[in-house]
Scaffold this motif. Structure first.
Motif: not given
Length: 230
Positions: A39-47
Motif C-alpha cells: 500500500a505504501l508503494k502504491g501497488r495495493v489499495d482498499v477500494a
C-alpha cells in the motif's frame, strides 16, 4: 529492508532469538506488514465506492514488480485475490513468511540461526542477533515517535500501528526508557496508529489492514493460538 523484516526483528529477542508474541499472532502481523508495504508503494489499495471491485475490498493499483522477491510474491498473491477482504489476504500472506524472512536476515548477517530440540525430540530454531545496527536505527526512530506521540514518516507510523495491533508495543519498547508508564506508552502508540501521518489513500488502506490484523489475530487465538520460534 522490508517493513515485515523490521517488525520481525523488533519482535525477536536479540539474546534468546525467541519471539515476544505467539507465532500465530506474529504470522498474521507479518502478512499485514507485507500488505501495508504494498500500500505504501502504491501497488495495493482498499477500494472506494466507484472502483471495479466492491468497496472495502482489495484493489490492485499497479501490478508491476517491486524488485524484491518476497514483496513481489506477496503482490502476485494479492493480484490473484483482488476483490477479497483484507483479512483473508493478510492471513494467506502470513503463512510461512516468518521462516523465509528469518532466512533472509540470516543471509544478510543480521541474525544467526541456532538449531535446537524441544524435549530432545522436536526440532526448532532460534534466531538471535548477529548485527544489531539496522535494528538499532529502526528502534531509534520508533522511540522518537513514541516519545513525541507522532510519527515523522509513514514507515515508522505503519510499524507502530502493526505493533499496536498486536498489543506488543510494551514488549518491544521498555516504557521507562522513555520516562513513560506502560499506560502512557500504549496511549502514545494508539495516537500514532490513529494519526494523520500518511496520505489519504495509504491511510485508508492501512486502517483496513490493521483492522484485518486485529480480527485475524483474535480469530486465531480463539481457535487455539500458536507459538514457537520457528
Amino acid at each position: 529492508m522490508l517493513l515485515a523484516e523490521d517488525l520481525l526483528l523488533l519482535l525477536t529477542d536479540d539474546e534468546t532469538g525467541k519471539l515476544a508474541a505467539s507465532g500465530t499472532e506474529v504470522d498474521v502481523a507479518l502478512g499485514g506488514a507485507l500488505l501495508v508495504e504494498l500500500a505504501l508503494k502504491g501497488r495495493v489499495d482498499v477500494a472506494g465506492a466507484n472502483d471495479r471491485v466492491r468497496e472495502g475490498r482489495l484493489v490492485v493499483r499497479n501490478p508491476d514488480p517491486t524488485g524484491d522477491g518476497e514483496l513481489d510474491e506477496a503482490l502476485t498473491l494479492v493480484v490473484e485475490r483482488e476483490g477479497k477482504k483484507p483479512q483473508s489476504v493478510v492471513t494467506r500472506l502470513g503463512k510461512r513468511a516468518r521462516v523465509r524472512l528469518y532466512q533472509r536476515l540470516v543471509e544478510r548477517g543480521v541474525l544467526r540461526v541456532e538449531a535446537d530440540r524441544i524435549l530432545g525430540i522436536f526440532p526448532t530454531h532460534r534466531w538471535p542477533s548477529n548485527d544489531a545496527a539496522h535494528e538499532s536505527s529502526v528502534r531509534t526512530a520508533l522511540l522518537t515517535a513514541l516519545r513525541e506521540g507522532a510519527a515523522a514518516e509513514a514507515r515508522t507510523g505503519a510499524l507502530i500501528s502493526l505493533l499496536h495491533a498486536l498489543n506488543a508495543v510494551h514488549k518491544t519498547v521498555a516504557p521507562d526508557s522513555l520516562g513513560l508508564s506502560e499506560t502512557e506508552l500504549e496511549a502514545s502508540a494508539k495516537r500514532i496508529a490513529e494519526g494523520d501521518w500518511a496520505a489519504k489513500a495509504v491511510r485508508q488502506a492501512i486502517d483496513s489492514i490493521n483492522a484485518a490484523v486485529i480480527a485475524a489475530t483474535s480469530s486465531a487465538v480463539i481457535v487455539g493460538g500458536g507459538g514457537g520460534s520457528s
